[in-house]
Write an enzyme that holds these catalytic residues in place. Structure first.
Site, short mmCIF file in Angstrom:
data_model
loop_
_atom_site.label_atom_id
_atom_site.label_comp_id
_atom_site.label_asym_id
_atom_site.label_seq_id
_atom_site.Cartn_x
_atom_site.Cartn_y
_atom_site.Cartn_z
CB SER A 114 13.42 -31.16 20.52
OG SER A 114 12.93 -30.90 21.78
CG HIS A 119 11.59 -26.66 5.23
ND1 HIS A 119 11.38 -28.00 5.05
CD2 HIS A 119 11.15 -26.58 6.47
CE1 HIS A 119 10.87 -28.52 6.04
NE2 HIS A 119 10.60 -27.84 6.83
CB CYS A 142 12.69 -30.61 25.87
SG CYS A 142 10.97 -30.33 24.98
#
Length: 263
Positions: A114, A119, A142
């Protein structure tokens, strides 16, 4: 489901996705102060610092790091992406339980498959003196591990005035009888995973769609001290009328970010 572990047929294919957005506000009276604030934020949350925060997140949720990509941008902002995979979960582990995760000073632990991304978006109002720093963080896992364990650490790792959190469980996994399971843990609210000090510090509202495994929480910092929002000056440096004007402007900005619309 939370008390009795599901006996699965193969791998746990559920994807648990956490989207975490924080806003930090500040007021700077001059163009130079605004530029200094953006430069300060850009340095305080550069790619190297963000990499360390996300590395700590992977440790908290119990993941093995596969790869790290990071970038500082010109003129400002940074991004980091970490590919992760689920590691072994010890018997009796509470990694998916509805209990607050650790704070920054108590990071423990280890992920494989995963990703975690961040950002940043520093910006300033062209005329009004308002400066805003936004960080968008996504944690997708996951298996049995849960990204919710990293919430308290993330909130304490940033200066968070407004926070929006979205959590969704996608897909399904099968047990040994062939029965599909669309979620493998009980959850009534994201707030279940916040520590007491976080709950005390913020006003919170929920919008949850239980039948779709969608959970949403919005948070606004309760305490407002003007000195905490001024960059390059103190509240006493401003005339009383200007102090009141600046305080009203900042509170309005917080409300607009909290409700997601112009007021």
């Amino acid at each position: 489901m939370a008390k009795r572990r599901i006996q699965l047929h193969g791998f746990n294919n559920l994807t648990k996705a956490l989207s975490f957005n924080i806003y930090d506000l500040c007021y700077a009276t001059t163009d130079e102060q605004r530029e200094d604030y953006i430069a300060y934020i850009d340095e305080a949350y550069n790619a190297e610092r963000l990499t360390q925060i996300l590395t700590d997140v992977s440790q908290i949720i119990g993941a093995n790091i596969l790869n790290i990509a990071r970038q500082d941008y010109d003129p400002q902002g940074a991004s980091v992406t970490i590919l992760i995979a689920e590691g072994p979960v010890e018997p009796g582990s509470t990694i998916s339980s509805a209990a607050p995760g650790p704070l920054p000073e108590t990071v423990l632990a280890h992920l494989d498959k995963s990703h975690i991304t961040v950002h940043t978006y520093p910006e300033s109002h062209p005329h009004d003196g308002i400066c805003t720093f936004r960080a968008d963080i996504d944690v997708a896992t996951c298996g049995v591990i849960s990204p919710l364990k990293a919430l308290n650490y993330l909130i304490h790792s940033f200066e968070s005035d407004i926070v929006t959190v979205d959590y969704r469980v996608r897909g399904f996994t099968r047990d040994v009888r062939g029965r599909k399971h669309f979620i493998d843990h009980k959850i009534t609210s994201i707030q279940d995973y916040f520590s007491r000090d976080t709950k005390n510090a913020y006003e919170m509202i929920d919008v949850n769609v239980y039948q779709e495994n969608l959970f949403h929480t919005k948070m606004c910092l309760k305490q407002f001290e003007l000195d905490n929002y001024l960059f390059g000056l103190d509240a006493d440096d401003l005339p009383a009328p200007q102090r009141r004007k600046v305080e009203r402007r900042l509170k309005k900005e917080m409300q607009e970010l909290f409700y997601g619309r112009n007021l």
